[in-house]
Every structure is written in structure tokens, then in C-alpha cells.
Enzyme design. Structure first.
Site, short mmCIF file in Angstrom:
data_model
loop_
_atom_site.label_atom_id
_atom_site.label_comp_id
_atom_site.label_asym_id
_atom_site.label_seq_id
_atom_site.Cartn_x
_atom_site.Cartn_y
_atom_site.Cartn_z
N SER A 15 0.80 -1.23 0.00
CA SER A 15 0.00 0.00 0.00
C SER A 15 0.83 1.27 0.00
O SER A 15 0.27 2.38 -0.08
CB SER A 15 -0.94 0.01 1.21
OG SER A 15 -0.21 -0.04 2.42
N ARG A 16 2.17 1.15 0.06
CA ARG A 16 2.98 2.37 0.05
C ARG A 16 4.39 2.09 -0.46
O ARG A 16 4.83 0.93 -0.53
CB ARG A 16 3.07 2.98 1.46
CG ARG A 16 3.77 2.10 2.49
CD ARG A 16 3.64 2.66 3.89
NE ARG A 16 4.33 1.85 4.89
CZ ARG A 16 5.57 2.06 5.28
NH1 ARG A 16 6.27 3.05 4.77
NH2 ARG A 16 6.13 1.28 6.18
N VAL A 65 2.03 -10.33 8.20
CA VAL A 65 3.06 -11.25 7.73
C VAL A 65 3.83 -11.87 8.90
O VAL A 65 4.38 -12.97 8.76
CB VAL A 65 4.05 -10.55 6.78
CG1 VAL A 65 3.34 -10.05 5.53
CG2 VAL A 65 4.82 -9.43 7.47
N SER A 143 18.15 -4.55 1.21
CA SER A 143 18.59 -3.15 1.24
C SER A 143 20.09 -3.07 1.10
O SER A 143 20.82 -3.99 1.49
CB SER A 143 18.17 -2.49 2.56
OG SER A 143 18.78 -1.22 2.72
N ASN A 150 25.35 0.38 8.37
CA ASN A 150 25.19 1.81 8.59
C ASN A 150 25.06 2.07 10.09
O ASN A 150 24.30 1.37 10.78
CB ASN A 150 23.95 2.36 7.87
CG ASN A 150 23.92 3.87 7.83
OD1 ASN A 150 24.96 4.52 7.65
ND2 ASN A 150 22.74 4.44 8.00
N TYR A 156 18.10 -3.13 11.72
CA TYR A 156 17.61 -3.09 10.34
C TYR A 156 18.60 -3.76 9.39
O TYR A 156 18.22 -4.56 8.53
CB TYR A 156 17.38 -1.63 9.92
CG TYR A 156 16.84 -1.45 8.53
CD1 TYR A 156 15.51 -1.73 8.23
CD2 TYR A 156 17.66 -0.98 7.50
CE1 TYR A 156 15.00 -1.56 6.95
CE2 TYR A 156 17.17 -0.80 6.22
CZ TYR A 156 15.84 -1.09 5.94
OH TYR A 156 15.34 -0.92 4.68
N ALA A 158 20.80 -6.04 10.14
CA ALA A 158 20.79 -7.48 10.39
C ALA A 158 19.63 -8.15 9.67
O ALA A 158 19.77 -9.22 9.07
CB ALA A 158 20.69 -7.75 11.89
N LYS A 160 17.99 -7.10 6.96
CA LYS A 160 18.13 -7.06 5.50
C LYS A 160 19.27 -7.96 5.01
O LYS A 160 19.19 -8.53 3.92
CB LYS A 160 18.33 -5.62 5.03
CG LYS A 160 17.10 -4.73 5.28
CD LYS A 160 15.85 -5.30 4.60
CE LYS A 160 14.64 -4.40 4.75
NZ LYS A 160 13.45 -4.91 4.03
N ILE A 189 16.47 5.62 -1.65
CA ILE A 189 15.27 5.74 -2.48
C ILE A 189 14.31 6.75 -1.85
O ILE A 189 14.14 6.80 -0.64
CB ILE A 189 14.55 4.38 -2.62
CG1 ILE A 189 15.53 3.30 -3.11
CG2 ILE A 189 13.37 4.51 -3.57
CD1 ILE A 189 16.15 3.57 -4.46
#
Length: 248
Positions: A15-16, A65, A143, A150, A156, A158, A160, A189
Site C-alpha cells: 500500500s505504500r 506477515v 537493502s 550503517n 535493520y 541485520a 536485511k 530511495i
């Protein structure tokens, strides 16, 4: 090229952002796209309406999910209703940033539950149907941060990075069944996730991008469209970088 007519595709988190762009790109190529959402029915329905107004086919489907049982049930019913499930784009994900010493256990668990477990749960359910058909396409949304890391994004990163390992392992497991499994690793992005950055922060990040601009969700969706197409039938176990040269 990249004709997806008569294909049924499920896009989680559709949805986004990149998920929405993927829905629109797949529908434009002829796929019947099922848009997964957790709580924002209005946003999901808005995407479906936009697809239909453009002449495409779309519907919405609610499930979390991170709930393995719910994902299994919803995807099994989807496949039974349509008689097939050809494509899964696992794009649902969250980011909760912060330095390691400030990382809350519950936030770490939430990131892994949605970004990693959620993607695996959906893949497991989709593969059951794809195995019977002896064909299928799965794309995980990883990602660039999962590849290069980073500061302030340990959890995050870990999650990805884990998806890249999942991609390679599942690609080996199910290649003999005609199922290809790949990932995309977007860089900087222009989406909701980056909209909160200040202009100074954006400028600092762009110094690390050789193309000197942010990417668009449509550019990532184009890579996903390729990976789920028949033309990408000999591509599996890959992490396709869409990052403007940020990481090579």
C-alpha cells in the site's frame, strides 16, 4: 517483453512506497495483483482503485506477515481462490533506527519478526503452491544497508542481510522445482522511510552516491518486474543492486 498476463501476484506491504510501485508495475504488465496490508485498509484500497482505474486487476488482502499461521491461511486461500500463485514480492518491512546501546529488545524482535520471519512465512506458504505448479517467482526486498551496514541501523541491517542469506538458500532448495528466488537491494530511495530526513541529512547521504541523486520507487519496481518475468528464468539466488553506485 516482461508480459505478466494471466499471472497472479501477491505483494506484501503493497500500500505504500516500493510495495505500491511494485503493485502498479506488475499490474501494468498484465498481472492480477493481490495487495497485502496489515491495518491501513484505506491505503490498500486506494492502490487497488488506482490500478483498476488504469485498466489493471487488483484486490486487497489483510493479514499480518509476522503471524505465520495467518500468512499461511491467507495465502493458501488466495491460491485456492485463483487456482494459482505465480509471484510473491515480499516488500513488507519496518525500520526502527538507533545506536546499539539504545536498542530496545522489543524493537529488535519486532524488526526481525516483520522483516525476516514475515518474509520467510510468506515464502513458505507461496512455495507450497508453486511446487505443485513447478514454476514460480519470489523476490525479497532487502537493502544496501544489509550489504554495507550503517551506524544506527544495527537491527535493520541485520534483518536485511538475513534476507540475502534466505534468498541464496531458498534458491538452492527450490531451483529443481522451477522456482526462482531473488532479492533487490535498493539504496537511497525517495520513499516514506526517507521523507523524514532533513535536507542536510539527504545532502550528506548523496555524497556517497556516484549518480548524485535519490532513486525512485518506480526504478526499484522495474528491477522487480524483470526478476518475476519469464525473461529472468535463468536468474536465481541473486541480489540485484538498485543503488546508484552507492555500493558496488
Amino acid at each position: 517483453m516482461f508480459d505478466l498476463s494471466d499471472k497472479v501476484a501477491l505483494v506484501t506491504g503493497g500500500s505504500r512506497g516500493i510495495g505500491r510501485a511494485s503493485v502498479e508495475a506488475l499490474a501494468a504488465r498484465g498481472a492480477h495483483v493481490v495487495i497485502n496490508y496489515v491495518s491501513n485498509e484505506g491505503a490498500a484500497r486506494s492502490v487497488a482503485d488506482a490500478v483498476q482505474q488504469a485498466g489493471g486487476k487488483a484486490e486487497i488482502l489483510q493479514f499480518d506477515v509476522a503471524d505465520g499461521g495467518a500468512a499461511e491461511k491467507a495465502i493458501a486461500e488466495l491460491a485456492k481462490r485463483h487456482g494459482r500463485l505465480d509471484i510473491l514480492v515480499a516488500s513488507a518491512g519496518i525500520a526502527i533506527d538507533g545506536l546499539l546501546l539504545r536498542l530496545k529488545d522489543e524493537d529488535f524482535d519486532k524488526i526481525l519478526s516483520i522483516n525476516v520471519k514475515g518474509a520467510v512465512y510468506c515464502a513458505r506458504a507461496a512455495i507450497r503452491t508453486m511446487m505443485r505448479a513447478k514454476t514460480g517467482r519470489i523476490v525479497f526486498l532487502s537493502s544496501v544497508i544489509g550489504e554495507m551496514g550503517n551506524a544506527g541501523q544495527v537491527a535493520y541491517s541485520a534483518s536485511k542481510a538475513a534476507l540475502i542469506g534466505v534468498t541464496k538458500s531458498l534458491a538452492r532448495e527450490y531451483a529443481s522445482r522451477g522456482i526462482t528466488i531473488n532479492a533487490v537491494t535498493p539504496g537511497f530511495i525517495d520513499t516514506d522511510m526517507t521523507s523524514g530526513l532533513t535536507e542536510e541529512q539527504k545532502a550528506a547521504m548523496l555524497t556517497a552516491v556516484p549518480l548524485r541523486r535519490t532513486g525512485t520507487a518506480l526504478e526499484v519496481a522495474a528491477a522487480i518486474t524483470y526478476l518475476v518475468s519469464d525473461e529472468a528464468g535463468y536468474v536465481t539466488g541473486q541480489a540485484l543492486r538498485v543503488n546508484g553506485g552507492m555500493y558496488m
